[in-house]
Design a protein around this motif. Structure first.
Motif, short mmCIF file in Angstrom:
data_model
loop_
_atom_site.label_atom_id
_atom_site.label_comp_id
_atom_site.label_asym_id
_atom_site.label_seq_id
_atom_site.Cartn_x
_atom_site.Cartn_y
_atom_site.Cartn_z
N TYR A 1 0.84 -1.20 0.00
CA TYR A 1 0.00 0.00 0.00
C TYR A 1 0.88 1.25 0.00
O TYR A 1 2.08 1.18 0.22
N ARG A 2 0.21 2.36 -0.23
CA ARG A 2 0.91 3.64 -0.08
C ARG A 2 -0.06 4.68 0.45
O ARG A 2 -1.25 4.67 0.15
N ILE A 3 0.50 5.57 1.24
CA ILE A 3 -0.22 6.72 1.76
C ILE A 3 0.39 7.93 1.06
O ILE A 3 1.60 8.13 1.11
N VAL A 4 -0.45 8.71 0.37
CA VAL A 4 0.05 9.83 -0.44
C VAL A 4 -0.49 11.15 0.09
O VAL A 4 -1.70 11.29 0.31
N ASN A 5 0.40 12.09 0.26
CA ASN A 5 0.03 13.46 0.58
C ASN A 5 -0.31 14.12 -0.75
O ASN A 5 0.57 14.32 -1.59
N GLU B 1 -6.20 15.05 7.68
CA GLU B 1 -6.49 13.76 7.01
C GLU B 1 -6.95 13.94 5.57
O GLU B 1 -6.63 13.12 4.70
N LYS B 2 -7.67 14.99 5.29
CA LYS B 2 -8.22 15.19 3.94
C LYS B 2 -7.14 15.39 2.88
O LYS B 2 -7.41 15.23 1.69
N ALA B 3 -5.92 15.70 3.29
CA ALA B 3 -4.83 15.89 2.34
C ALA B 3 -4.18 14.56 1.94
O ALA B 3 -3.31 14.54 1.07
N PHE B 4 -4.62 13.46 2.53
CA PHE B 4 -3.98 12.16 2.29
C PHE B 4 -4.95 11.16 1.69
O PHE B 4 -6.14 11.17 1.98
N ILE B 5 -4.39 10.29 0.83
CA ILE B 5 -5.17 9.18 0.30
C ILE B 5 -4.41 7.89 0.57
O ILE B 5 -3.19 7.88 0.70
N TYR B 6 -5.16 6.82 0.67
CA TYR B 6 -4.62 5.49 0.89
C TYR B 6 -4.90 4.67 -0.34
O TYR B 6 -6.04 4.62 -0.81
#
Length: 125
Positions: free
Chosen positions: A23-27, A71-76
């Motif tokens: 997985y990746r967490i993206v700003n 949190e809204k600036a990040f996607i999983y």
């Protein structure tokens, strides 16, 4: 709910497949990424969010951006999943077989995405 029905549901859940992989967490504001792997992709995202929300994530740079941007600036994203065999049983011996595949799969994605320095939250080994 009947006790036998609850028992059956608990058994079925414990022996069901959970998504496994990388997985990746993206700003989304600066395109920095955190890449990892897990035998429970849903659970690992919940763990990251919880740790970030309480301000106790291991990755201090990711933690600082989470605090600054929210949190809204990040996607999983799930980058790649391991497909279980048809006779999958979620037991320790069965999971260890899949757990052994994760480091190579994660390394492939780390090489491909290079989430280091200005591009990510990880330190290059």
């Amino acid at each position: 709910m009947e006790k036998s029905k609850r028992k059956e549901l608990a058994y079925n859940y414990a022996h069901s497949h959970r998504p496994m992989g990388v997985y990746r967490i993206v700003n989304t504001l600066n395109d920095k990424a955190f890449v990892g792997s897990s035998i429970n992709l849903d659970g690992v995202w919940n763990k990251h969010k919880f740790m970030l929300d309480i301000g106790n994530h291991d990755n201090k740079e990711l933690q600082a951006d989470w605090k600054a941007f929210g949190e809204k600036a990040f996607i999983y994203e799930i980058l790649e999943q391991i497909k279980p065999e048809e006779d999958f049983v979620a037991e320790v011996t069965e999971l260890s077989k899949y757990r052994k595949q994760l480091p190579d799969l994660e390394s492939k994605w780390l090489e491909k995405l290079s989430p280091y320095g200005e591009r990510g939250y990880l330190k290059q080994k």
